[in-house]
Motif scaffolding. Sequence first.
Motif, PDB file in Angstrom:
ATOM      1  N   LYS A  45     -24.155 -12.122 -17.936  1.00 45.24           N
ATOM      2  CA  LYS A  45     -23.159 -11.080 -18.187  1.00 45.24           C
ATOM      3  C   LYS A  45     -21.794 -11.705 -18.468  1.00 45.24           C
ATOM      4  N   ALA A  46     -21.475 -12.766 -17.733  1.00 47.53           N
ATOM      5  CA  ALA A  46     -20.201 -13.452 -17.957  1.00 47.53           C
ATOM      6  C   ALA A  46     -20.169 -14.090 -19.343  1.00 47.53           C
ATOM      7  N   LEU A  47     -21.288 -14.710 -19.743  1.00 45.75           N
ATOM      8  CA  LEU A  47     -21.364 -15.326 -21.068  1.00 45.75           C
ATOM      9  C   LEU A  47     -21.235 -14.269 -22.161  1.00 45.75           C
ATOM     10  N   ASP A  48     -21.901 -13.124 -21.980  1.00 45.23           N
ATOM     11  CA  ASP A  48     -21.806 -12.038 -22.960  1.00 45.23           C
ATOM     12  C   ASP A  48     -20.365 -11.546 -23.093  1.00 45.23           C
ATOM     13  N   GLU A  49     -19.694 -11.391 -21.952  1.00 48.68           N
ATOM     14  CA  GLU A  49     -18.315 -10.902 -21.998  1.00 48.68           C
ATOM     15  C   GLU A  49     -17.394 -11.910 -22.680  1.00 48.68           C
ATOM     16  N   MET A  50     -17.545 -13.172 -22.329  1.00 48.84           N
ATOM     17  CA  MET A  50     -16.732 -14.209 -22.965  1.00 48.84           C
ATOM     18  C   MET A  50     -17.006 -14.269 -24.461  1.00 48.84           C
ATOM     19  N   ASP A  51     -18.268 -14.190 -24.835  1.00 46.53           N
ATOM     20  CA  ASP A  51     -18.658 -14.243 -26.241  1.00 46.53           C
ATOM     21  C   ASP A  51     -18.075 -13.069 -27.021  1.00 46.53           C
ATOM     22  N   ASN A  52     -18.168 -11.864 -26.455  1.00 43.69           N
ATOM     23  CA  ASN A  52     -17.629 -10.677 -27.126  1.00 43.69           C
ATOM     24  C   ASN A  52     -16.115 -10.758 -27.272  1.00 43.69           C
ATOM     25  N   CYS A  53     -15.454 -11.267 -26.247  1.00 40.13           N
ATOM     26  CA  CYS A  53     -13.997 -11.407 -26.306  1.00 40.13           C
ATOM     27  C   CYS A  53     -13.593 -12.375 -27.411  1.00 40.13           C
ATOM     28  N   LEU A  54     -14.270 -13.511 -27.490  1.00 38.67           N
ATOM     29  CA  LEU A  54     -13.956 -14.497 -28.521  1.00 38.67           C
ATOM     30  C   LEU A  54     -14.272 -13.959 -29.916  1.00 38.67           C
ATOM     31  N   ALA A  55     -15.352 -13.177 -30.024  1.00 37.21           N
ATOM     32  CA  ALA A  55     -15.722 -12.610 -31.323  1.00 37.21           C
ATOM     33  C   ALA A  55     -14.674 -11.599 -31.794  1.00 37.21           C
ATOM     34  N   LEU A  56     -14.151 -10.795 -30.868  1.00 33.17           N
ATOM     35  CA  LEU A  56     -13.134  -9.801 -31.217  1.00 33.17           C
ATOM     36  C   LEU A  56     -11.802 -10.452 -31.573  1.00 33.17           C
ATOM     37  N   ALA A  57     -11.599 -11.661 -31.066  1.00 30.70           N
ATOM     38  CA  ALA A  57     -10.352 -12.384 -31.341  1.00 30.70           C
ATOM     39  C   ALA A  57     -10.591 -13.495 -32.356  1.00 30.70           C
ATOM     40  N   ALA A  58     -11.414 -13.200 -33.352  1.00 24.63           N
ATOM     41  CA  ALA A  58     -11.813 -14.228 -34.324  1.00 24.63           C
ATOM     42  C   ALA A  58     -10.637 -14.764 -35.132  1.00 24.63           C
ATOM     43  N   ASP A  59      -9.529 -14.013 -35.181  1.00 28.02           N
ATOM     44  CA  ASP A  59      -8.361 -14.466 -35.936  1.00 28.02           C
ATOM     45  C   ASP A  59      -7.494 -15.430 -35.128  1.00 28.02           C
ATOM     46  N   LYS A  60      -7.886 -15.686 -33.866  1.00 25.62           N
ATOM     47  CA  LYS A  60      -7.132 -16.598 -33.013  1.00 25.62           C
ATOM     48  C   LYS A  60      -7.954 -17.849 -32.727  1.00 25.62           C
ATOM     49  N   GLN A  61      -7.262 -18.912 -32.351  1.00 31.31           N
ATOM     50  CA  GLN A  61      -7.940 -20.128 -31.918  1.00 31.31           C
ATOM     51  C   GLN A  61      -8.368 -19.967 -30.466  1.00 31.31           C
ATOM     52  N   PRO A  62      -9.624 -20.295 -30.125  1.00 33.51           N
ATOM     53  CA  PRO A  62     -10.009 -20.287 -28.710  1.00 33.51           C
ATOM     54  C   PRO A  62      -9.154 -21.284 -27.930  1.00 33.51           C
ATOM     55  N   SER A  63      -8.660 -20.856 -26.788  1.00 32.02           N
ATOM     56  CA  SER A  63      -7.848 -21.751 -25.968  1.00 32.02           C
ATOM     57  C   SER A  63      -8.725 -22.820 -25.328  1.00 32.02           C
ATOM     58  N   LYS A  64      -8.087 -23.873 -24.857  1.00 32.30           N
ATOM     59  CA  LYS A  64      -8.816 -24.956 -24.193  1.00 32.30           C
ATOM     60  C   LYS A  64      -9.556 -24.427 -22.967  1.00 32.30           C
ATOM     61  N   ASN A  65      -8.896 -23.558 -22.196  1.00 27.64           N
ATOM     62  CA  ASN A  65      -9.535 -22.994 -21.001  1.00 27.64           C
ATOM     63  C   ASN A  65     -10.741 -22.134 -21.366  1.00 27.64           C
ATOM     64  N   ASP A  66     -10.617 -21.361 -22.444  1.00 29.70           N
ATOM     65  CA  ASP A  66     -11.731 -20.519 -22.877  1.00 29.70           C
ATOM     66  C   ASP A  66     -12.920 -21.357 -23.327  1.00 29.70           C
ATOM     67  N   LEU A  67     -12.649 -22.420 -24.080  1.00 29.53           N
ATOM     68  CA  LEU A  67     -13.735 -23.270 -24.563  1.00 29.53           C
ATOM     69  C   LEU A  67     -14.462 -23.958 -23.415  1.00 29.53           C
ATOM     70  N   HIS A  68     -13.700 -24.466 -22.454  1.00 30.39           N
ATOM     71  CA  HIS A  68     -14.331 -25.143 -21.322  1.00 30.39           C
ATOM     72  C   HIS A  68     -15.156 -24.165 -20.487  1.00 30.39           C
ATOM     73  N   LEU A  69     -14.643 -22.958 -20.297  1.00 31.98           N
ATOM     74  CA  LEU A  69     -15.404 -21.965 -19.539  1.00 31.98           C
ATOM     75  C   LEU A  69     -16.646 -21.542 -20.314  1.00 31.98           C
ATOM     76  N   PHE A  70     -16.520 -21.403 -21.625  1.00 35.60           N
ATOM     77  CA  PHE A  70     -17.664 -21.021 -22.456  1.00 35.60           C
ATOM     78  C   PHE A  70     -18.790 -22.049 -22.317  1.00 35.60           C
ATOM     79  N   VAL A  71     -18.437 -23.331 -22.382  1.00 35.42           N
ATOM     80  CA  VAL A  71     -19.421 -24.397 -22.210  1.00 35.42           C
ATOM     81  C   VAL A  71     -20.020 -24.346 -20.809  1.00 35.42           C
TER      82      VAL A  71
END
Length: 242
Positions: A45-71
């Motif tokens: 569920k956490a991965l789905d939420e993170m993925d959806n958030c990043l997809a909705l913000a496709a016009d922005k660069q993923p932050s370093k914290n977001d990328l590390h948490l995603f991994v």
Amino acid sequence: MFFNKFCQYSLIIALCGPPSSAAITTNCHDTESLKTFREQGEYIKALDEMDNCLALAADKQPSKNDLHLFVDLIKQVLTKDYSTSLEQAYHNFQSVLGIHLLNKPEFKFAHYFESHPTENTQLFSQIREEGEKYYFYYDTGRFFSDSRGIALTDKSLIWKNLIGKPHRLAFDDIQMLTLVYDSGYFLNKNLSWTGWKLRINNNKNNEIRLSRLPVEALMPFLSAMTYFINFNQTTADKGIMV
């Protein structure tokens, strides 16, 4: 599955690359619902939420914290646990391959073959063992569909490149998966050929060309495959090196 520091770093680079200092970055990691899912151990569920958030913000660069948490969330979903049922392990496998950020190709899973019995019977029929059930198939052919590809059954990894015959390796015979790049090929995700290959057991005769697979999907794809194979190996102390 063992996921070393190199794999973590490679996955971050493959997904998006490091954000530039001037770019507007995402802040998906700091939501209350995401924190709650993680505290409860609800990593899918956490991965789905993170993925959806990043997809909705496709016009922005993923932050370093977001990328590390995603991994980290991908690692958590694909953590091998002997108490996990086959059904749950398969759900974990599908969850990683289904994230939006990977711009995934058209993967086929078990339910597809259950509803397409003719294709289920014909696919790799010359080397598939009787009674094997397909759980995953990725058709790597662009102009000749079903002429080549990568399949996972409940017992083995089966593949065929554009040139050569089909190959089958039982999961228990797989000790190592290595992602290698052949500089003799021009990498272009819009073409049916690619320089990226998956080498099995460090044997150049057992290489799968990862045609049509986007660069950003390489490491998550390898991670999910490794998890599925590890889970289905019959010897408890076995594990694949990546």
